[in-house]
Scaffold this active site. Structure first.
Site, PDB file in Angstrom:
ATOM      1  N   CYS A  23       0.857  -1.186   0.000  1.00 20.69           N
ATOM      2  CA  CYS A  23       0.000   0.000   0.000  1.00 20.69           C
ATOM      3  C   CYS A  23       0.894   1.237   0.000  1.00 20.69           C
ATOM      4  CB  CYS A  23      -0.887  -0.008   1.244  1.00 20.69           C
ATOM      5  SG  CYS A  23      -1.975   1.430   1.369  1.00 20.69           S
ATOM      6  N   HIS A  29      -8.925  -3.700  -2.463  1.00 16.56           N
ATOM      7  CA  HIS A  29      -8.043  -2.898  -1.599  1.00 16.56           C
ATOM      8  C   HIS A  29      -8.459  -1.421  -1.647  1.00 16.56           C
ATOM      9  CE1 HIS A  29      -3.819  -1.999   0.008  1.00 16.56           C
ATOM     10  NE2 HIS A  29      -4.247  -0.816  -0.396  1.00 16.56           N
ATOM     11  N   GLU A  30      -8.719  -0.909  -2.869  1.00 17.86           N
ATOM     12  CA  GLU A  30      -9.095   0.506  -3.002  1.00 17.86           C
ATOM     13  C   GLU A  30     -10.489   0.752  -2.429  1.00 17.86           C
ATOM     14  OE1 GLU A  30      -6.763   2.443  -3.546  1.00 17.86           O
ATOM     15  OE2 GLU A  30      -5.462   0.823  -4.211  1.00 17.86           O
ATOM     16  N   HIS A  89     -10.173   1.340   1.176  1.00 18.01           N
ATOM     17  CA  HIS A  89      -9.718   2.704   1.489  1.00 18.01           C
ATOM     18  C   HIS A  89     -10.888   3.689   1.501  1.00 18.01           C
ATOM     19  CE1 HIS A  89      -5.362   2.802   1.720  1.00 18.01           C
ATOM     20  NE2 HIS A  89      -5.221   2.100   0.609  1.00 18.01           N
TER      21      HIS A  89
END
Ligand code: ZN
Length: 188
Positions: A108, A150-151, A154
């Site tokens: 990351c 993953h995004e 976020h």
């Protein structure tokens, strides 16, 4: 313009992004800056929180990653993922396709030099708005699927360290603590 990437320890990384409903000129400029920032950092994904903005906006580009393949399907047709990169995703949502999960290494840009194995669904269906304001839908697997998950995290204030199992995280704890301490010192 290359933007500063927010590192772990900055509270903005824990904030959920607001939905984006229209593509203004300010948003278009932000997309350009995020793409430039992601590329200059050699990242395959960047979320708005990582440049200090609490918006549901992420950029993804898996072009050129040959050791970790990606798959993409649009309207039941297999397509070449690279033909659709970079992806600009506003307000993305995803659902799992099938029950296969896969454990793979993740990094990351907000955690320099930290890599850990994470288990995630292998194939997903994604819905989002693109940079033209159009609704898009596709399925993806492999690295692209992992990057989008993953995004997405976020955009909801969730970080990859939250997804690591206890042993992986405890092995990385001292390195993670150093990043957090450095960030907090800069913010004070
Ligand atoms: Zn990240």
């Amino acid at each position: 313009m290359i933007l500063d990437i927010v590192k772990y320890g900055d509270p903005v990384l824990r904030q959920k992004g607001e939905r984006v409903e229209s593509i203004t000129s300010e948003i278009t400029k932000l997309i350009d800056d995020m793409l430039e920032t992601m590329r200059s950092a050699h990242g395959i994904g960047l979320a708005a929180q990582q440049i200090g903005r609490t918006l549901q906006l992420a950029t993804v580009d898996v072009t050129g990653v040959e050791d970790r393949p990606s798959r993409m399907t649009i309207n039941s047709k297999n397509v070449e993922p690279e033909d659709y990169m970079p992806l600009i995703l506003f307000n993305p949502e995803w659902t799992t396709v099938g029950e296969t999960t896969e454990t793979g290494p993740e990094g990351c840009l907000s955690f320099p030099e930290i890599y850990g194995d994470i288990n995630r669904p292998e194939e997903i269906e994604v819905k989002a708005m693109n940079e033209k304001g159009d609704n898009i839908k596709f399925r993806c697997g492999g690295l692209l699927s992992r990057a989008i998950q993953h995004e997405y995290d976020h955009l909801h204030g969730i970080l990859f360290i939250d997804r690591m199992d206890g042993l992986v995280r405890s092995n990385l704890k001292s390195d993670i603590d150093i990043i957090q301490a450095e960030t907090k010192k800069l913010l004070d």
